[in-house]
Design a protein around this motif. Structure first.
Motif, short mmCIF file in Angstrom:
data_model
loop_
_atom_site.label_atom_id
_atom_site.label_comp_id
_atom_site.label_asym_id
_atom_site.label_seq_id
_atom_site.Cartn_x
_atom_site.Cartn_y
_atom_site.Cartn_z
N TYR A 29 0.85 -1.21 0.00
CA TYR A 29 0.00 0.00 0.00
C TYR A 29 0.88 1.25 0.00
CZ TYR A 29 -3.19 -3.48 2.17
OH TYR A 29 -3.91 -4.60 2.49
N LEU A 55 5.03 -6.39 13.68
CA LEU A 55 3.82 -5.93 12.97
C LEU A 55 2.77 -7.04 12.90
CD1 LEU A 55 3.80 -3.53 9.93
CD2 LEU A 55 1.91 -5.02 10.49
N THR A 91 -0.32 -7.40 15.52
CA THR A 91 -1.65 -7.25 14.90
C THR A 91 -2.56 -8.40 15.33
OG1 THR A 91 -0.80 -6.02 13.01
CG2 THR A 91 -2.89 -7.20 12.68
N TYR A 111 -3.70 -7.70 18.94
CA TYR A 111 -4.79 -6.75 19.24
C TYR A 111 -6.11 -7.25 18.67
CZ TYR A 111 -5.37 -4.19 14.73
OH TYR A 111 -5.67 -3.83 13.44
N VAL A 113 -9.06 -19.23 2.19
CA VAL A 113 -7.76 -19.14 1.52
C VAL A 113 -7.95 -19.15 0.00
CG1 VAL A 113 -6.49 -20.31 3.40
CG2 VAL A 113 -7.47 -21.65 1.51
N LYS A 173 -2.82 -23.91 0.22
CA LYS A 173 -2.94 -23.05 1.40
C LYS A 173 -3.98 -23.61 2.37
CE LYS A 173 -1.42 -18.74 -0.69
NZ LYS A 173 -1.77 -17.34 -0.99
N ILE A 212 -9.13 -8.78 3.26
CA ILE A 212 -9.13 -8.76 1.79
C ILE A 212 -9.77 -7.46 1.27
CG2 ILE A 212 -9.71 -10.08 -0.29
CD1 ILE A 212 -7.88 -11.55 1.78
N TYR A 225 -9.81 -5.26 8.32
CA TYR A 225 -8.53 -4.70 8.75
C TYR A 225 -7.48 -4.67 7.65
CZ TYR A 225 -6.42 -9.37 9.39
OH TYR A 225 -5.91 -10.63 9.18
N GLY A 226 -7.88 -4.90 6.39
CA GLY A 226 -6.89 -4.82 5.31
C GLY A 226 -7.55 -4.67 3.96
N ASN A 227 -6.72 -4.37 2.95
CA ASN A 227 -7.23 -4.09 1.60
C ASN A 227 -6.47 -4.87 0.53
OD1 ASN A 227 -8.06 -1.40 2.99
ND2 ASN A 227 -5.86 -1.21 2.77
N ALA A 228 -6.18 -6.15 0.74
CA ALA A 228 -5.35 -6.88 -0.22
C ALA A 228 -5.96 -6.84 -1.63
CB ALA A 228 -5.15 -8.32 0.24
N ARG A 257 -12.95 -0.73 11.67
CA ARG A 257 -11.86 -0.74 10.69
C ARG A 257 -10.60 -0.30 11.47
NH1 ARG A 257 -7.34 -1.08 8.25
NH2 ARG A 257 -7.38 -1.08 5.98
N PRO A 258 -9.99 -1.26 12.17
CA PRO A 258 -8.89 -0.91 13.08
C PRO A 258 -7.52 -0.83 12.39
CG PRO A 258 -9.30 -3.25 13.22
CD PRO A 258 -10.26 -2.72 12.18
N GLY A 317 2.59 -17.79 5.25
CA GLY A 317 3.22 -17.41 6.51
C GLY A 317 3.98 -16.10 6.36
#
Ligand SMILES: NC(=O)c1ccc[n+]([C@@H]2O[C@H](COP(=O)([O-])OP(=O)(O)OC[C@H]3O[C@@H](n4cnc5c(N)ncnc54)[C@H](OP(=O)(O)O)[C@@H]3O)[C@@H](O)[C@H]2O)c1
Length: 324
Positions: free
Chosen positions: A46, A122, A126, A129, A171, A176, A216, A237-240, A262-263, A318
């Protein structure tokens, strides 16, 4: 002179240049560290693409571990030779030597290697929390975890399982799926199946899950809401796949008074006491074998572009480290 990955513009992986950079002497409050391992994270993509804007020219990378070389004026508690690690709400971790604010550094305990710390600061903090603070996962919870075989995903899945949760993983491939099952997912679903929400409802006797951990974003957000039980919690919590588009809050009402957050890790560790507690509990969970850390890819720092290509192509599993 030491080397670092530098960006002169945002864009594809090739905008990352391996250049000589003089970090200078540590200023007041700073510690000069020689890095031995750097964590690769999706947030680096990002940053590189400009989704999360930053000043140019700039660096890439947010977490790393190494040894203290020198301390600047007014620094207490660190000395040359100490093993340390950090995660920063700012870029520049893809480098050999750098200055880091002492108030963001943690000392590494015995039993946690530099490589492990470089990916735990990180990804581990993550997972911490998300399952200890955003929602306190407990015995009997059923949770849905996307990218369950990924960097955050494998830690979160194993740790949540050790707390007694039933984990349904999502997945991108059968290989995976096998990894996610081994990590403790009772069920694993492929992300591209059209009836994902129906499959989750079936696995939960028509009720839905207590919490969805969705990293995602754009491609999965509405499906994820459909997987929740009434008054369940959506953690996006993400924008893959891209950022979640704006939505009407009535979508939450329609599905049974859902909760939505949206942490970001940085809001959870902004206070020094929270950073210390999160690092302490995450290192303790590793040592107590609540999760096994899987560092499945290693690249030379100079090959950061290849690491980014593989991460974006969903080829990694991983955690991944870059080695200076
Ligand atoms: N908010 C926070 O505090 C915070 C902190 C850390 C990380 N994150 C987020 O957590 C997520 C995981 O981070 P990570 O560094 O551990 O990465 P990762 O999970 O190791 O890699 C991303 C994974 O996302 C999945 N994915 C699904 N659709 C994708 C798409 N269209 N393009 C690329 N990947 C796709 C892939 O797994 P499959 O092939 O199995 O689907 C891929 O391996 C990221 O979204 C990251 O931004 C958020």
């Amino acid at each position: 002179m030491p080397n670092a990955i530098r960006l002169h513009s945002t864009g594809g992986p090739d905008v990352m240049r391996f250049e000589s950079v003089d970090p200078g002497k540590p200023r007041a409050g700073q510690v000069l560290i020689k890095q031995t391992a750097i964590g690769l994270n999706y947030i680096d993509v990002y940053d590189r693409t400009g989704l999360y804007p930053m000043p140019m020219p700039g660096g890439v990378g947010r977490e790393a571990a190494g040894f203290v070389l020198a301390v600047g004026p007014k620094v207490r508690g660190f000395k040359p030779g100490d093993r340390v690690a950090y995660v920063l709400n700012g870029t520049g971790a893809y480098c050999e030597v750098r200055n880091v604010p002492a108030d963001r550094l943690v000392k590494l305990p015995k039993g946690v290697s530099n490589e492990q710390a470089a990916v735990l600061m990180l990804k581990g903090l993550t997972a911490h929390y998300l399952i200890r603070r955003t929602h306190r996962v407990k015995q009997g919870d059923t949770i849905l975890v996307y990218a369950a075989a990924g960097g955050v995903g494998l830690i979160l899945t194993q740790w949540a399982r050790s707390l007694g949760a039933r984990v349904i993983g999502v997945v991108g491939s059968n290989a995976k799926a096998a990894l996610a099952k081994k990590a403790g997912c009772q069920h694993v679903l492929l992300q591209d199946r059209k009836d994902l929400a129906a499959a989750v409802k079936k696995l939960t006797k028509g009720v839905g899950v207590d919490v969805v951990y969705d990293s995602i974003g754009k491609d999965t957000f509405l499906t994820s809401l459909d997987c929740l039980r009434p008054r369940g919690l959506m953690v996006t919590y993400g924008n893959a796949s891209g950022p979640v588009p704006s939505m009407s809050v009535m979508e939450l009402t329609k599905r049974g008074s859902l909760f939505l957050t949206r942490p970001s890790l940085f809001a959870y560790i902004a206070a020094r006491k929270d950073l210390d507690a999160a690092a302490r509990e995450t290192f303790a969970a590793l040592k107590a074998k609540r999760f096994k850390l899987q560092i499945n890819q290693r690249y030379a720092l100079a090959d950061a572009a290849k690491a980014h290509r593989d991460l974006e192509a969903r080829k990694t599993t991983g955690a991944t480290v870059l080695l200076p």
